[in-house]
Design a protein around this motif. Structure first.
Motif, short mmCIF file in Angstrom:
data_model
loop_
_atom_site.label_atom_id
_atom_site.label_comp_id
_atom_site.label_asym_id
_atom_site.label_seq_id
_atom_site.Cartn_x
_atom_site.Cartn_y
_atom_site.Cartn_z
N UNK A 1 0.82 -1.21 0.00
CA UNK A 1 0.00 0.00 0.00
C UNK A 1 0.84 1.26 0.00
N UNK A 2 1.85 1.30 0.86
CA UNK A 2 2.74 2.46 0.93
C UNK A 2 3.55 2.60 -0.36
N UNK A 3 3.93 1.46 -0.93
CA UNK A 3 4.68 1.49 -2.19
C UNK A 3 3.88 2.13 -3.32
N UNK A 4 2.59 1.83 -3.38
CA UNK A 4 1.72 2.43 -4.40
C UNK A 4 1.65 3.94 -4.21
N UNK A 5 1.54 4.37 -2.96
CA UNK A 5 1.53 5.81 -2.67
C UNK A 5 2.84 6.45 -3.13
N UNK B 1 12.89 13.90 13.81
CA UNK B 1 13.65 12.70 13.45
C UNK B 1 13.33 12.28 12.02
N UNK B 2 12.05 12.23 11.69
CA UNK B 2 11.62 11.82 10.34
C UNK B 2 12.10 12.81 9.29
N UNK B 3 12.04 14.10 9.61
CA UNK B 3 12.50 15.12 8.67
C UNK B 3 14.00 15.03 8.43
N UNK B 4 14.76 14.78 9.48
CA UNK B 4 16.22 14.65 9.34
C UNK B 4 16.57 13.48 8.44
N UNK B 5 15.95 12.32 8.70
CA UNK B 5 16.21 11.14 7.89
C UNK B 5 15.77 11.35 6.44
N UNK B 6 14.66 12.07 6.24
CA UNK B 6 14.15 12.33 4.89
C UNK B 6 15.06 13.28 4.13
N UNK B 7 15.59 14.29 4.81
CA UNK B 7 16.53 15.21 4.17
C UNK B 7 17.81 14.49 3.77
N UNK C 1 12.34 13.36 -1.03
CA UNK C 1 12.09 13.90 0.31
C UNK C 1 10.69 13.49 0.78
N UNK C 2 9.69 13.67 -0.08
CA UNK C 2 8.32 13.31 0.29
C UNK C 2 8.19 11.81 0.56
N UNK C 3 8.82 11.02 -0.29
CA UNK C 3 8.79 9.57 -0.10
C UNK C 3 9.50 9.20 1.21
N UNK C 4 10.60 9.92 1.49
CA UNK C 4 11.31 9.68 2.75
C UNK C 4 10.43 9.94 3.95
N UNK C 5 9.61 10.99 3.88
CA UNK C 5 8.68 11.30 4.97
C UNK C 5 7.65 10.18 5.11
N UNK C 6 7.10 9.73 3.98
CA UNK C 6 6.11 8.65 4.01
C UNK C 6 6.70 7.38 4.60
#
Length: 225
Positions: free
Chosen positions: A94-98, A163-169, A186-191
């Motif tokens: 499901x997340x992969x489709x997003x 934490x999530x923003x740091x990892x996504x950046x 970046x957006x996918x990293x957040x998801x």
């Protein structure tokens, strides 16, 4: 994982440093071998994409080394649990489709703004096949171990959103050689970060990341991207 603030931030920038070093050293290596870049055998450039999984594997072994070095049991990553296996796969799909929707939409928006995006039409069938299989699976596993697993453990004392923003950046900067990829990575990293934070298991994000990579490769092969 106990680490000084300085050390923590080093692991955030390590991915972009590795990518930039690769970009700088590759021409130097070719020049050393051939004497002049104009003398490089064109076939070399055909085979270069096939070594791309080496870079994610470097991140994987860095994460493995750091996690193994830690004596804390909290540093151990959980891939999945037997009773959660099916659930993790469903979540991952499901997340992969997003993620695929985000990827395709991002490139569509950039094209509408006349922003230069990669031209995939020149890629050979062998390259398409590679990036839809091995080139999708290796990054999907290795990068998740580093960005979602290792960095999440490293910054575990931070606010979850930060934490999530740091990892996504950090994840987005890993794709710095393809500027058009920065927004959607970046957006996918957040998801993926939210998914990992809620499940605390790697299989959902590994499945989502791999599926997104494979789907993107197939869409490119079919000419939809």
């Amino acid at each position: 994982m106990k680490a000084s603030n300085l050390t923590k931030w080093i692991w955030v920038v390590i991915p972009v440093v590795i990518m930039l070093l690769f970009q700088m050293t590759l021409p130097l290596v070719l020049q050393f071998i051939y004497g002049d870049l104009n003398n490089v055998n064109p076939e070399i450039f055909f085979y270069l994409p096939f070594i791309s999984p080496v870079l994610p594997l470097i991140l994987f072994f860095i994460a493995y080394w750091r996690l193994k070095k830690s004596e804390s049991t909290e540093s151990k990553l959980v891939v999945t649990k037997r009773e959660k296996l099916a659930t993790d796969i469903y979540i991952g799909v499901g997340v992969g489709i997003v993620c695929v929707v985000v990827f395709v939409s991002s490139l569509a928006v950039l094209r509408s703004l006349s922003y230069p995006v990669p031209d995939f039409s020149s890629m050979s069938y062998a390259h398409h096949l590679f990036f839809s299989t091995i080139g999708a699976i290796v990054p999907g596993i290795a990068e998740e171990v580093y960005f979602r697993g290792f960095l999440t453990r490293t910054f575990s004392d931070f606010n979850p959103t930060l934490l999530i923003l740091i990892a996504s950046l950090s994840f987005a900067s890993w794709h710095i050689l393809s500027p058009a990829y920065l927004p959607h990575t970046f957006l996918i990293g957040v998801i993926l970060g939210i998914t990992y934070y809620r499940t605390r298991r790697l299989l959902p994000v590994m499945t989502a990341h791999t599926l997104a990579n494979m789907s993107a490769g197939i869409l490119i092969l079919k000419g939809y991207i």
